[in-house]
Design a protein around this motif. Structure first.
Motif, mmCIF file in Angstrom:
data_model
loop_
_atom_site.group_PDB
_atom_site.id
_atom_site.type_symbol
_atom_site.label_atom_id
_atom_site.label_comp_id
_atom_site.label_asym_id
_atom_site.label_seq_id
_atom_site.Cartn_x
_atom_site.Cartn_y
_atom_site.Cartn_z
ATOM 1 N N ALA A 174 0.829 -1.203 0.000
ATOM 2 C CA ALA A 174 0.000 0.000 0.000
ATOM 3 C C ALA A 174 0.867 1.258 0.000
ATOM 4 O O ALA A 174 0.546 2.252 -0.665
ATOM 5 C CB ALA A 174 -0.930 -0.007 1.209
ATOM 6 N N ILE A 175 1.967 1.226 0.731
ATOM 7 C CA ILE A 175 2.863 2.380 0.754
ATOM 8 C C ILE A 175 3.522 2.574 -0.605
ATOM 9 O O ILE A 175 3.610 3.696 -1.128
ATOM 10 C CB ILE A 175 3.906 2.230 1.866
ATOM 11 C CG1 ILE A 175 3.221 2.283 3.234
ATOM 12 C CG2 ILE A 175 4.968 3.316 1.771
ATOM 13 C CD1 ILE A 175 2.471 3.573 3.501
ATOM 14 N N LEU A 176 3.989 1.490 -1.201
ATOM 15 C CA LEU A 176 4.582 1.604 -2.536
ATOM 16 C C LEU A 176 3.576 2.164 -3.537
ATOM 17 O O LEU A 176 3.910 3.013 -4.371
ATOM 18 C CB LEU A 176 5.076 0.232 -3.002
ATOM 19 C CG LEU A 176 6.372 -0.270 -2.362
ATOM 20 C CD1 LEU A 176 6.572 -1.747 -2.673
ATOM 21 C CD2 LEU A 176 7.569 0.541 -2.841
ATOM 22 N N THR A 177 2.349 1.697 -3.461
ATOM 23 C CA THR A 177 1.313 2.130 -4.407
ATOM 24 C C THR A 177 1.035 3.618 -4.296
ATOM 25 O O THR A 177 0.782 4.290 -5.296
ATOM 26 C CB THR A 177 0.016 1.337 -4.162
ATOM 27 O OG1 THR A 177 0.261 -0.048 -4.420
ATOM 28 C CG2 THR A 177 -1.103 1.813 -5.074
ATOM 29 N N THR A 178 1.121 4.164 -3.082
ATOM 30 C CA THR A 178 0.789 5.582 -2.919
ATOM 31 C C THR A 178 1.985 6.507 -3.088
ATOM 32 O O THR A 178 1.828 7.633 -3.574
ATOM 33 C CB THR A 178 0.094 5.838 -1.567
ATOM 34 O OG1 THR A 178 -0.394 7.176 -1.533
ATOM 35 C CG2 THR A 178 1.014 5.617 -0.390
ATOM 36 N N VAL A 179 3.199 6.071 -2.707
ATOM 37 C CA VAL A 179 4.333 7.013 -2.789
ATOM 38 C C VAL A 179 5.063 6.965 -4.120
ATOM 39 O O VAL A 179 5.591 7.984 -4.575
ATOM 40 C CB VAL A 179 5.341 6.812 -1.633
ATOM 41 C CG1 VAL A 179 4.654 6.962 -0.286
ATOM 42 C CG2 VAL A 179 6.088 5.518 -1.727
ATOM 43 N N ARG A 180 5.106 5.784 -4.767
ATOM 44 C CA ARG A 180 5.892 5.693 -6.006
ATOM 45 C C ARG A 180 5.422 6.689 -7.074
ATOM 46 O O ARG A 180 6.252 7.403 -7.666
ATOM 47 C CB ARG A 180 5.862 4.265 -6.547
ATOM 48 C CG ARG A 180 6.768 4.103 -7.776
ATOM 49 C CD ARG A 180 6.440 2.836 -8.573
ATOM 50 N NE ARG A 180 6.697 1.647 -7.785
ATOM 51 C CZ ARG A 180 7.895 1.085 -7.627
ATOM 52 N NH1 ARG A 180 8.956 1.649 -8.162
ATOM 53 N NH2 ARG A 180 8.011 -0.007 -6.919
ATOM 54 N N PRO A 181 4.112 6.785 -7.370
ATOM 55 C CA PRO A 181 3.698 7.733 -8.423
ATOM 56 C C PRO A 181 4.082 9.180 -8.117
ATOM 57 O O PRO A 181 4.381 9.948 -9.021
ATOM 58 C CB PRO A 181 2.166 7.566 -8.451
ATOM 59 C CG PRO A 181 1.929 6.196 -7.900
ATOM 60 C CD PRO A 181 2.967 6.014 -6.854
ATOM 61 N N HIS A 182 4.073 9.541 -6.843
ATOM 62 C CA HIS A 182 4.430 10.914 -6.471
ATOM 63 C C HIS A 182 5.871 11.229 -6.857
ATOM 64 O O HIS A 182 6.160 12.290 -7.426
ATOM 65 C CB HIS A 182 4.235 11.093 -4.971
ATOM 66 C CG HIS A 182 4.712 12.411 -4.437
ATOM 67 N ND1 HIS A 182 4.087 13.608 -4.748
ATOM 68 C CD2 HIS A 182 5.757 12.730 -3.606
ATOM 69 C CE1 HIS A 182 4.718 14.598 -4.145
ATOM 70 N NE2 HIS A 182 5.735 14.097 -3.453
ATOM 71 N N PHE A 183 6.770 10.295 -6.572
ATOM 72 C CA PHE A 183 8.178 10.539 -6.871
ATOM 73 C C PHE A 183 8.505 10.293 -8.348
ATOM 74 O O PHE A 183 9.347 10.996 -8.922
ATOM 75 C CB PHE A 183 9.065 9.701 -5.957
ATOM 76 C CG PHE A 183 9.011 10.127 -4.515
ATOM 77 C CD1 PHE A 183 9.465 11.372 -4.125
ATOM 78 C CD2 PHE A 183 8.477 9.287 -3.551
ATOM 79 C CE1 PHE A 183 9.407 11.783 -2.804
ATOM 80 C CE2 PHE A 183 8.416 9.674 -2.226
ATOM 81 C CZ PHE A 183 8.880 10.935 -1.842
ATOM 82 N N VAL A 184 7.857 9.338 -8.961
ATOM 83 C CA VAL A 184 8.084 9.096 -10.392
ATOM 84 C C VAL A 184 7.675 10.318 -11.200
ATOM 85 O O VAL A 184 8.315 10.676 -12.206
ATOM 86 C CB VAL A 184 7.324 7.841 -10.848
ATOM 87 C CG1 VAL A 184 7.299 7.741 -12.375
ATOM 88 C CG2 VAL A 184 7.951 6.577 -10.267
ATOM 89 N N ALA A 185 6.626 11.012 -10.739
ATOM 90 C CA ALA A 185 6.154 12.205 -11.449
ATOM 91 C C ALA A 185 7.173 13.315 -11.455
ATOM 92 O O ALA A 185 7.118 14.228 -12.274
ATOM 93 C CB ALA A 185 4.857 12.700 -10.811
ATOM 94 N N GLY A 186 8.118 13.243 -10.517
ATOM 95 C CA GLY A 186 9.124 14.307 -10.435
ATOM 96 C C GLY A 186 10.293 14.091 -11.343
ATOM 97 O O GLY A 186 11.193 14.919 -11.428
#
Length: 299
Positions: A287-299
């Motif tokens: 669940a943590i990977l699912t929510t944080v990865r897109p935030h950082f990948v977007a950067g």
């Protein structure tokens, strides 16, 4: 070698301390900062996966893990989040990193937002797990939160009172702390090597003193720094993604996402995670990977 699969460990001397740093993967730099009463091993279930997209850098904060644990000073400057943030800037300088993403949990999240306020030019994107700003958390206290977060006042008592009380049975105290903050109320979420490292840390009087000093700083200098920034109108410029547990500490503050929004120039993203307690990276890693990865990948 490192006890995180695929990672290596090295030591970096900066800002008057020697810091243990685990790193692995390639890509944009992502610095992950642990909290209390843990160390780098709190990231063991998600770090190898994040390393597919990022150069993941996991320090042990001063006083924790294999990093130096200097004695506290009278004003608790040594363990202020401003000083800990300077440690992370020193690691970045040593590695030649002008900017980085930063993801923090618990005390590490407090270092994360302090770094973003003090050194905005060094931060790309922020991730905050399971805290609201220190001054706001203190201001939110009522009887329920005081009972849940009793350690904020206990550990902040003058030395050596909490240190001596913990020394009576340090492993039992920290085992109870870990298990009582999980959703399942047990030690089951913690990896064997991770739990072993937390117990070793708990058995070291210098590190117990450092962890208490961390909270003494939280009750004094860290709170004062937050209030000064609020009075000055200083805000976080970087995009911030906030994750909190339905059964965790921020959930008891009312509207924790709105609290963070008041500190940020940009809209805060994030979500409440169910089925976990405070240690979400070990309790619900997917669940943590699912929510944080897109935030950082977007950067």
């Amino acid at each position: 070698m490192s006890d995180i699969p695929g990672f290596t460990q090295s030591f970096i001397e900066t800002n008057g301390v020697r810091l243990s740093v685990h790193q692995g993967g390639e890509g944009p730099p992502l610095i992950c900062l642990h909290g209390y009463p843990q160390n780098h091993m709190c990231w063991v279930k998600i770090a190898p996966d994040l390393a597919r997209d990022f150069h993941v850098i996991i320090p042990d904060l001063r006083g924790y893990g294999d990093s130096d644990a200097p004695p506290d000073d009278a004003d608790h400057h040594v363990y202020s989040k401003r000083e800990m943030a300077k440690d992370i800037i020193g690691i970045m300088d040593f590695m030649g990193l002008e900017r980085a993403h930063i993801l923090g949990h618990d005390r590490g999240a407090r270092v994360t937002y302090r770094l973003a306020l003090d050194h905005p030019e060094r931060v790309d994107r922020l991730g905050i797990i399971e805290v609201v700003p220190t001054a706001d958390f203190w201001a939110s206290w009522n009887a329920e939160l005081a009972l849940k977060a009793y350690h904020w006042t206990f550990l902040a008592q003058p030395a050596p009172v909490p240190e001596r009380m913990i020394a009576a049975d340090p492993v039992a105290y920290y085992d109870w702390t870990l298990s009582s903050w999980t959703h399942c109320r047990s030690l089951a979420p913690f990896e064997g090597a991770g739990l072993d490292s937390y117990r070793r840390q708990a058995s070291d009087p210098a590190r117990v003193h450092a962890m208490c000093a961390d909270y003494r700083a939280g009750a004094t200098i860290d709170r004062a720094l937050d209030e000064a920034d609020r009075l000055a109108g200083n805000k976080i410029a970087a995009p911030l993604h906030f994750v909190w547990a339905s059964a965790g500490f921020p959930a008891k503050t009312g509207d924790p996402k709105a609290i963070w929004q008041a500190w940020c120039d940009l809209p805060v993203t994030g979500e409440e995670i169910h089925g976990t307690g405070h240690f979400a990276m070990e309790e619900v890693p997917e669940a943590i990977l699912t929510t944080v990865r897109p935030h950082f990948v977007a950067g």
